[in-house]
Design a protein around this motif. Structure first.
Motif, short mmCIF file in Angstrom:
data_model
loop_
_atom_site.label_atom_id
_atom_site.label_comp_id
_atom_site.label_asym_id
_atom_site.label_seq_id
_atom_site.Cartn_x
_atom_site.Cartn_y
_atom_site.Cartn_z
N LEU A 137 0.74 -1.12 0.14
CA LEU A 137 0.32 0.20 0.33
C LEU A 137 1.23 0.98 0.18
CD1 LEU A 137 -2.74 -0.91 2.51
CD2 LEU A 137 -2.89 -1.48 0.22
N VAL A 138 0.30 2.08 -0.78
CA VAL A 138 1.64 3.28 -1.03
C VAL A 138 0.24 4.55 -1.51
CG1 VAL A 138 3.28 2.53 -2.29
CG2 VAL A 138 1.05 3.48 -3.25
N GLY A 139 1.23 5.71 -0.62
CA GLY A 139 -0.46 6.20 -0.75
C GLY A 139 -0.82 7.44 0.30
N GLU A 140 -1.85 7.16 0.86
CA GLU A 140 -2.73 7.40 2.20
C GLU A 140 -2.14 6.98 3.08
OE1 GLU A 140 -4.38 10.72 2.37
OE2 GLU A 140 -3.42 11.27 1.10
N LYS A 141 -1.87 5.18 3.06
CA LYS A 141 -1.63 4.61 3.91
C LYS A 141 -1.21 3.71 3.24
CE LYS A 141 -6.61 3.33 4.90
NZ LYS A 141 -7.59 1.73 4.82
N SER A 142 -0.08 2.71 4.22
CA SER A 142 1.34 2.47 3.91
C SER A 142 0.32 0.83 5.04
CB SER A 142 2.51 3.06 4.23
OG SER A 142 2.57 2.93 6.31
N GLY A 143 1.78 -0.24 4.53
CA GLY A 143 1.67 -1.19 4.74
C GLY A 143 1.57 -2.09 3.50
N THR A 144 1.24 -3.80 4.26
CA THR A 144 1.17 -4.73 3.03
C THR A 144 -0.10 -5.62 2.98
OG1 THR A 144 2.76 -6.57 4.10
CG2 THR A 144 4.06 -4.60 2.43
N ILE A 145 -0.45 -6.18 2.38
CA ILE A 145 -1.21 -7.10 2.29
C ILE A 145 -0.85 -8.29 1.40
CG2 ILE A 145 -3.63 -7.90 1.67
CD1 ILE A 145 -4.37 -5.32 0.88
N ASP A 146 -0.78 -9.49 2.46
CA ASP A 146 -0.07 -10.60 1.91
C ASP A 146 -1.17 -11.51 1.51
OD1 ASP A 146 0.75 -10.51 5.23
OD2 ASP A 146 2.37 -10.66 3.88
N ILE A 147 -1.04 -13.06 0.36
CA ILE A 147 -2.06 -13.68 -0.40
C ILE A 147 -1.93 -14.96 -0.36
CG2 ILE A 147 -0.12 -13.20 -2.25
CD1 ILE A 147 -2.94 -12.06 -3.89
N LEU A 148 -2.26 -15.60 -0.43
CA LEU A 148 -2.05 -17.25 -0.10
C LEU A 148 -1.47 -17.51 -1.54
CD1 LEU A 148 -2.98 -19.78 1.15
CD2 LEU A 148 -5.23 -19.50 -0.45
N LEU B 149 5.33 -6.73 -5.17
CA LEU B 149 5.83 -6.52 -6.00
C LEU B 149 4.92 -5.33 -6.70
CD1 LEU B 149 7.79 -9.29 -7.29
CD2 LEU B 149 8.55 -7.88 -5.97
N PHE B 150 3.73 -5.48 -6.00
CA PHE B 150 2.75 -4.45 -6.63
C PHE B 150 1.82 -3.51 -5.93
CE2 PHE B 150 -2.12 -4.35 -7.45
CZ PHE B 150 -2.06 -3.10 -8.29
N ASN B 151 2.17 -1.92 -6.22
CA ASN B 151 2.03 -0.60 -5.19
C ASN B 151 0.75 -0.43 -5.48
OD1 ASN B 151 5.16 -1.21 -4.50
ND2 ASN B 151 5.58 -0.98 -6.66
N TYR B 152 0.05 -0.66 -5.01
CA TYR B 152 -1.32 -0.56 -4.78
C TYR B 152 -1.27 1.10 -4.22
CZ TYR B 152 -6.62 -0.36 -4.39
OH TYR B 152 -7.60 -0.42 -3.99
N THR B 153 -2.14 2.40 -5.45
CA THR B 153 -2.16 3.26 -4.31
C THR B 153 -3.51 3.54 -3.78
OG1 THR B 153 -1.36 4.25 -6.25
CG2 THR B 153 -2.45 5.69 -5.12
N VAL B 154 -3.52 4.16 -2.65
CA VAL B 154 -4.67 4.13 -1.60
C VAL B 154 -4.69 5.69 -1.59
CG1 VAL B 154 -5.60 4.61 0.60
CG2 VAL B 154 -4.40 2.98 -0.22
N HIS B 155 -6.30 6.74 -2.43
CA HIS B 155 -6.19 8.01 -2.22
C HIS B 155 -7.24 8.37 -0.69
CE1 HIS B 155 -4.83 7.85 -6.25
NE2 HIS B 155 -5.68 6.84 -6.88
N SER B 156 -7.57 9.38 -0.71
CA SER B 156 -8.25 9.63 0.83
C SER B 156 -9.07 10.07 0.34
CB SER B 156 -7.97 11.25 1.02
OG SER B 156 -8.02 12.56 -0.48
N SER B 157 -10.09 9.48 -0.93
CA SER B 157 -11.32 9.27 -1.12
C SER B 157 -11.52 8.50 -1.41
CB SER B 157 -11.92 10.61 -2.20
OG SER B 157 -10.71 10.47 -3.06
#
Length: 731
Positions: free
Chosen positions: A204-215, A281-289
């Motif tokens: 997660l990038v942008g308004e939030k940071s962190g990671t999401i794991d996946i099976l 390896l996938f950078n997902y942008t989180v927007h404030s809205s």
């Protein structure tokens, strides 16, 4: 056996850490799937070996080297034989997100796999800015589709895929990005292991940071509980045709995740799905809205019910059983024709170098190598770095390398152990390396006999920092090594004792740029730790591992607690960090000790130290020692490795028996008893540092050594060819 046990223990620790992370982030669906897959009895499947591009009967042996010698291309052959079509087509739908588009496109064009095309689908944006940005696109490998009215994302993806020329498809939203190695790693899994869909963990990038794991290997049952495939998954184009593409269901409260619906249909059709779980390896942008597709949508439970209802005819018992079997299959293709004929980012470089290390963790060796690679990159070299051991629980130094080269492959993060060898073969076959520099990777050592046979022009260079550890492995594979680099004279002597001639050995001592280090106590550190001007600061900064004996520093601090002039400061990270933290926390209150763990930069701390302590049991020519000298620190160090050579007779330090607390205490007492002596030693330290080579000089010396190794190897190869021809003529 030891390595296998270490890997199993590391995996167990990783599983436990993953469980805690999933619980803390509320990802209970992923947690249940992970533990179901890990602990419930499952049928064990053997590895199915494919020898060519078509299916072949499974092999029962474990020799997977067949075909690599025959299929390996010459240095530049892939430029003339490559197909005109790309291997992967990346579809980027763009609706009102034109301001992010360049960033997304650049992340694709910067991939290590170059055979990639980009198709931008302008989705009928309602803001004029996006339409104009898309119309002005003028970059290589890009095609554009302009929709004449607002169009939903699934239809935009379908429109792009319909004209795609790639065998594989990747869909990337305009506000997201991909890490440089992602598409190549996905394509490798698709080609070598015959998966149909490959995705990765999410950052997660942008308004939030962190990671999401996946099976790792979701099957149809998993896909009915949650979406276990990232939007950016790379998948077979013919799979898209088979399942009927993406289906849109509306906006807002009518919206249902079209990608989840698509992946579920793929699983129901028997597709084998694999996720890279060790990396995000996938950078997902989180927007404030919120994103355009996720604002004011119905709950995931309602979306799931809609998806399951829509696809209920595909959710048969047979489909579930087949999907489960597919998830457990293990396939390895040993000839990768398409990937071998695909251009990669290393092409066109002055020289191409492979660096093989055990891991990329915070330490002096990693800092040295990252500095060397930075120099080589500045001189036009293409450098590929692989690490071959798990490093969970260690501070990650991969960022040092990724900042200077894109091709950084931490094999345990995206491959299983049995897959390592084949991927290394693939890298060698596709890059046409001029040289390989080994810095302790046992996996790479074990491949040397095969590499020597199949890659006669590759110069293999071994780098040793000390005479304990990898010396046994070096001796075992000495006939497969063409050149040796030693960090200190002790190692040079060891090389020569093993029969190396002067022409095959090079001494390259580590260096630091003295102008980057100050000798004035840091005001910021003094404020942080409440250090008075008249206090003597004794410091340890380095890797917290057994060979560095960090526990001895705490014992020294406790032994000298009665001298109230003394302050003890410790920084660093490593496998013993938790233990050191515990011991430091339980020191008596009258011990004036500060443990700071990992710090952003050690330069201010070195400048604050009056005395630097290095109690190592084993060492070479440690970078921390050089930085301490450059910072004007008096030194008390173990009499090991290249340390005596560094200090010489310059008057900057005292040598002690390794890890001997009493000896170190006595040496420190002798220094602090005479403040004039301390000041003289600090001045001498800076003078020693001024005579050391700089980082640039060190990098140039490594470049010269690698060039010498390449010349030596090619001369031997040419000589062997001439001798062979002469023998044939004589015969």
């Amino acid at each position: 056996m030891v390595t296998a046990l270490r890997l199993r223990l590391s995996r167990s620790r990783l599983l436990f850490a993953t469980a805690l992370r999933l619980i803390s982030t509320g990802q209970f669906d992923v947690l249940c799937a992970v533990f179901r897959r890990r602990f419930l009895p499952v049928q064990k499947y053997r590895i199915e070996y494919l020898l060519d591009d078509g299916a072949a009967p499974p092999r029962t042996d474990t020799n997977v080297s067949d075909g690599w010698e025959a299929s390996r291309l010459s240095d530049n052959a892939h430029h003339s034989t490559q197909s005109t079509d790309p291997l992967v087509s990346v579809i980027i739908p763009c609706f009102n997100y034109g301001r992010f588009l360049d960033r997304a496109i650049d992340s694709v064009l910067n991939q290590t796999l170059s055979a990639v095309e980009v198709i931008v689908v302008e989705g009928g944006s309602t803001d004029k800015e996006t339409v104009e940005i898309v119309k002005r696109l003028d970059k290589v490998r890009i095609r554009v589709i302009m929709q004449d009215k607002p169009t939903l994302v699934g239809a935009n993806r379908n429109a792009g895929i319909a004209i795609a020329r790639g065998r594989y498809i990747c869909c990337l939203d305009a506000d997201d990005t991909l890490d440089p190695t992602y598409i190549e790693k996905a394509a490798y899994h698709l080609e070598a292991h015959q998966y149909d869909v490959v995705s990765t963990g999410i950052r997660l990038v942008g308004e939030k940071s962190g990671t999401i794991d996946i099976l790792e290997t979701p099957d149809l049952r998993d896909m009915t509980t949650a979406n276990h495939v990232a939007t950016c998954a790379v998948f077979r184009r013919d799979l898209w045709e088979k399942v009927g593409g993406f289906h849109d269901t509306g906006k807002g409260q009518d919206h249902v995740a079209e990608d989840w619906d698509f992946w579920l249909r793929c699983a129901a059709s028997g597709a084998r799905i694999h996720n890279i779980t060790g990396e995000h390896l996938f950078n997902y942008t989180v927007h404030s809205s919120g994103s355009l597709s996720s604002s004011n949508v119905q709950s995931l439970s309602k979306q799931k019910a809609s998806i399951l209802n829509r696809n209920k005819s595909s959710l048969s018992r047979k489909a579930f059983s087949h999907s489960r079997e597919q998830a457990h299959r293990r396939i390895l293709r040993t000839r990768l024709t398409r990937l071998l004929q695909t251009p990669h980012s290393a092409s066109g470089a002055k020289r191409s170098l492979l660096v093989a290390v055990p891991f990329l963790i915070v330490g002096g060796a990693e800092r040295l190598l990252s500095s060397v690679i930075r120099h080589l990159a500045s001189q036009g070299w293409s450098v590929t770095v692989i690490s071959t051991l798990p490093q969970q629980g260690h501070e990650d130094a991969s960022g040092w390398f990724k900042s200077v080269c894109n091709e950084v492959y931490m094999l345990p993060m995206f491959l299983r152990e049995w897959e390592f060898d084949n991927f290394i073969r693939y890298l060698i076959a596709t890059r046409g390396f001029d040289a390989a520099l080994i810095a302790g990777s046992r996996v790479f050592y074990d491949l040397l006999p095969e590499i020597k046979k199949t890659n006669p022009d590759l110069a293999v260079v071994d780098l040793l920092f000390n005479t304990i550890g990898h010396t046994d492995t070096h001796a075992r594979y000495i006939d497969c090594i063409d050149y040796a680099i030693a960090e200190n004279p002790e190692v040079v002597a060891w090389f020569k004792s093993k029969g190396w001639a002067d022409i095959g050995v090079k001494l390259v001592e580590s260096g630091v740029d003295i102008h980057n280090f100050g000798t004035t106590r840091s005001a910021a550190v003094a404020r942080e730790l409440n250090i008075d001007d008249d206090e003597i600061v004794i410091g340890f900064s380095g890797r917290l591992s057994d060979e560095k004996a960090p526990e001895v520093f705490l014992e020294i601090a406790q032994a000298l607690k009665n001298d109230r002039r003394l302050r003890f400061v410790m920084t660093g990270g490593g496998p013993l960090k938790a233990k050191i933290e515990t011991v430091a926390r339980n020191l008596p209150d009258d011990v004036r000790f500060d443990f700071l763990g990992m710090v952003e930069s050690t330069k201010d701390y070195f400048a604050t130290y009056d005395i630097f302590v290095l109690p190592s049991r084993l060492d070479g020519r440690p970078i921390a020692l050089l930085e301490a000298l450059a910072s004007g620190c008096a030194v008390v160090a173990s009499d090991v490795g290249g340390v005596p050579t560094v200090l010489g007779n310059g008057g900057a330090g005292l040598l002690c028996k390794p890890a001997n607390t009493a000896a170190f205490v006595a040496a420190i007492q002798s220094i602090v008893a005479d403040i004039d002596k301390l000041h003289m030693m600090k001045k001498a330290a800076r003078e020693i540092a001024s005579r050391m080579r700089s980082e640039t000089q060190m990098g140039s010396a490594y470049e010269d050594a690698l060039e010498a190794a390449i010349r030596l190897k090619r001369a031997k190869t040419s000589s062997s060819v001439v001798e062979s021809a002469q023998l044939q003529a004589d015969g």
